[in-house]
Design an enzyme around this catalytic site. Structure first.
Site, PDB file in Angstrom:
ATOM      1  CB  VAL A  19      -0.942   0.404   1.115  1.00 40.55           C
ATOM      2  CG1 VAL A  19      -1.691   1.033   1.496  1.00 40.55           C
ATOM      3  CG2 VAL A  19      -1.842  -1.259   0.608  1.00 40.55           C
ATOM      4  CB  CYS A  20       3.706   2.233   1.605  1.00 43.42           C
ATOM      5  SG  CYS A  20       3.203   1.962   3.331  1.00 43.42           S
ATOM      6  CB  THR A  21       4.843   0.282  -3.030  1.00 43.25           C
ATOM      7  OG1 THR A  21       6.049   0.122  -2.022  1.00 43.25           O
ATOM      8  CG2 THR A  21       5.492   0.820  -4.368  1.00 43.25           C
TER       9      THR A  21
END
Length: 152
Positions: free
Chosen positions: A45-47
């Protein structure tokens, strides 16, 4: 409890992925700041979120606005992450003392040892004008950032 709109933003002075100090105060009177906290580098999700920002970079890094992304990862991990994904904006390390800035903004998850997905739009006077806080698995909507920036 996360910082609410209308509050003075706590100053941020952290090292970026290159070991350079970056201060929120340096933008005061010059640029609005999108201060984005993310849990961990190299996670799905962060990427996805950070790459979406990269893909719309002129919206978030320009004459009026500066994007600063903060995680509790070490600067070394952030450097590899930034180089791999070619972000083009600073990744700031809130690694040591662990989570100091994340705690100041009220987005540090003590149980998990990382920041939740908090975003703060701070105007040129250093006042928080908009926030969104999402749980770890929930991505944020970049269109909400654009709308909030246009309202400044």
């Amino acid at each position: 409890m996360a910082i609410e709109p209308g509050a003075k933003a706590p100053d941020v002075e952290l090292k970026d992925e290159h070991g350079q100090s970056v201060s929120l105060a340096a933008f005061r009177g010059r640029k609005n700041v999108v201060l984005l906290f993310f849990p961990f580098a190299f996670t799905g999700v962060c990427t996805g979120e950070l790459c979406a920002l990269r893909d719309r970079l002129p919206t978030f890094v320009n004459d009026d606005t500066q994007l600063l992304a903060v995680s509790n990862d070490s600067p070394f991990a952030l450097r590899v992450f930034a180089e791999q994904e070619k972000f083009g904006y600073p990744l700031l390390s809130d690694f040591w003392p662990h989570g100091t800035v994340s705690r100041a903004y009220g987005v540090f998850d003590e149980e998990k040892g990382c920041a939740v997905r908090g975003t703060f739009i701070i105007d040129q006077e250093g006042v928080v004008r908009w926030t969104v806080i999402n749980a770890l698995p929930d991505a944020r909507d970049l269109n909400d950032y654009v709308t909030a920036l246009q309202a400044l």
